[in-house]
Design a protein around this motif. Structure first.
Motif, PDB file in Angstrom:
ATOM      1  N   GLY A 216       0.782  -1.226   0.000  1.00 60.34           N
ATOM      2  CA  GLY A 216       0.000   0.000   0.000  1.00 60.34           C
ATOM      3  C   GLY A 216       0.813   1.274   0.000  1.00 60.34           C
ATOM      4  N   GLY A 217       2.119   1.169  -0.186  1.00 57.27           N
ATOM      5  CA  GLY A 217       2.962   2.346  -0.222  1.00 57.27           C
ATOM      6  C   GLY A 217       2.797   3.138  -1.507  1.00 57.27           C
ATOM      7  N   ARG A 218       3.251   4.376  -1.466  1.00 53.26           N
ATOM      8  CA  ARG A 218       3.186   5.262  -2.623  1.00 53.26           C
ATOM      9  C   ARG A 218       4.602   5.734  -2.969  1.00 53.26           C
ATOM     10  N   LEU A 219       4.763   6.193  -4.203  1.00 47.69           N
ATOM     11  CA  LEU A 219       6.031   6.746  -4.653  1.00 47.69           C
ATOM     12  C   LEU A 219       5.939   8.268  -4.617  1.00 47.69           C
ATOM     13  N   LEU A 220       6.793   8.894  -3.806  1.00 51.67           N
ATOM     14  CA  LEU A 220       6.842  10.353  -3.689  1.00 51.67           C
ATOM     15  C   LEU A 220       8.155  10.816  -4.312  1.00 51.67           C
ATOM     16  N   VAL A 221       8.054  11.611  -5.372  1.00 52.90           N
ATOM     17  CA  VAL A 221       9.229  11.968  -6.179  1.00 52.90           C
ATOM     18  C   VAL A 221       9.464  13.474  -6.102  1.00 52.90           C
ATOM     19  N   PHE A 222      10.727  13.887  -6.053  1.00 54.21           N
ATOM     20  CA  PHE A 222      11.005  15.315  -5.947  1.00 54.21           C
ATOM     21  C   PHE A 222      12.410  15.648  -6.444  1.00 54.21           C
ATOM     22  N   GLY A 223      12.573  16.897  -6.832  1.00 50.79           N
ATOM     23  CA  GLY A 223      13.858  17.402  -7.295  1.00 50.79           C
ATOM     24  C   GLY A 223      13.736  18.886  -7.569  1.00 50.79           C
ATOM     25  N   GLU A 224      14.858  19.575  -7.606  1.00 48.25           N
ATOM     26  CA  GLU A 224      14.863  21.021  -7.822  1.00 48.25           C
ATOM     27  C   GLU A 224      15.153  21.351  -9.281  1.00 48.25           C
ATOM     28  N   GLY A 225      14.652  22.507  -9.734  1.00 49.62           N
ATOM     29  CA  GLY A 225      14.982  22.993 -11.068  1.00 49.62           C
ATOM     30  C   GLY A 225      14.556  22.018 -12.156  1.00 49.62           C
ATOM     31  N   ALA A 226      15.493  21.725 -13.051  1.00 49.39           N
ATOM     32  CA  ALA A 226      15.186  20.816 -14.156  1.00 49.39           C
ATOM     33  C   ALA A 226      14.799  19.430 -13.651  1.00 49.39           C
ATOM     34  N   ALA A 227      15.360  19.013 -12.511  1.00 44.06           N
ATOM     35  CA  ALA A 227      15.034  17.691 -11.960  1.00 44.06           C
ATOM     36  C   ALA A 227      13.571  17.599 -11.547  1.00 44.06           C
ATOM     37  N   ALA A 228      12.930  18.740 -11.299  1.00 44.06           N
ATOM     38  CA  ALA A 228      11.505  18.724 -10.947  1.00 44.06           C
ATOM     39  C   ALA A 228      10.660  18.199 -12.102  1.00 44.06           C
ATOM     40  N   THR A 229      11.081  18.492 -13.335  1.00 42.89           N
ATOM     41  CA  THR A 229      10.328  17.976 -14.480  1.00 42.89           C
ATOM     42  C   THR A 229      10.527  16.473 -14.618  1.00 42.89           C
ATOM     43  N   ASP A 230      11.719  15.978 -14.252  1.00 45.82           N
ATOM     44  CA  ASP A 230      11.932  14.531 -14.244  1.00 45.82           C
ATOM     45  C   ASP A 230      11.043  13.882 -13.187  1.00 45.82           C
ATOM     46  N   ALA A 231      10.903  14.537 -12.043  1.00 42.78           N
ATOM     47  CA  ALA A 231      10.039  13.998 -10.992  1.00 42.78           C
ATOM     48  C   ALA A 231       8.602  13.878 -11.488  1.00 42.78           C
TER      49      ALA A 231
END
Length: 209
Positions: free
Chosen positions: A57-72
């Motif tokens: 039941g876990g979820r994937l929480l993705v994050f990053g700054e700048g350009a990496a935010a679009t990858d997230a």
């Protein structure tokens, strides 16, 4: 004569452009090959742990700054809305997608703690925290991963040549051996597609039951 002169003048530029294209093409082939050969076993272990978290039941929480935010954002879409028909949709959220919440956190939280505060509120110990940085380390991403790990989440870090402070905080660290941000991003994109695919392989093989 004028046409010949123009042709002679652009010939060096054309040669330079061809040389640049050839170098970047070789790097785009050689770097991913080296990276995946070095990390294949660790990638498989990370995907198995991700599949186990999703199964519970876990979820994937993705994050990053700048350009990496679009990858997230790209990662979260891959898991929530599979491009292959018949694949299981899995819960994922890009923490940078809500600009109002993120900017409010950045304004009120100590410097570099925006992701950490969002994870504290939204995250659960059963979740997966995936932090993405480019060719250099990210303080906010590092602190977010450290907070996620203290909460009991599975933590995964994608970075470039300099691991920075997030390395010690993450359960799995995948560092692309390059300082070129474009090459780092190319390998990261391949990697999170592989993560998505292998998670589904473990589900299909019933390896998480």
């Amino acid at each position: 004569m004028s046409g010949l002169a123009i042709s002679d003048s652009v010939r060096p530029a054309r040669a330079a452009m061809r040389s640049l294209a050839e170098r970047r093409f070789r790097a785009s082939i050689e770097l991913p090959t080296r990276f995946f050969e070095a990390h294949a076993d660790e990638i498989s272990r990370a995907c198995l742990e991700m599949a186990r978290r999703f199964q519970r039941g876990g979820r994937l929480l993705v994050f990053g700054e700048g350009a990496a935010a679009t990858d997230a954002q790209h990662v979260s879409v891959e898991f929530v809305h599979p491009v292959l028909v018949g694949k299981r949709a899995l819960p994922a959220l890009s923490l940078g997608s809500d600009a109002a919440t993120l900017s409010a956190m950045a304004a009120s939280a100590p410097s570099g703690d925006a992701f950490a505060h969002i994870l504290e509120i939204l995250g659960r110990g059963s979740d997966i925290a995936l932090g993405i940085a480019g060719s250099s380390s990210s303080l906010s991403t590092a602190r977010g991963l450290a907070r996620a790990k203290r909460m009991g989440m599975l933590t995964i870090y994608l970075d470039g040549e300099a691991i920075g402070p997030a390395g010690a905080a993450a359960d799995f660290v995948f560092t692309v051996p390059s300082s070129d941000p474009m090459l780092v991003q190319e390998v990261h994109e391949m990697l999170y597609h592989v993560l998505w695919e292998l998670v589904h392989v473990f589900f299909e093989q019933r390896a998480v039951e």
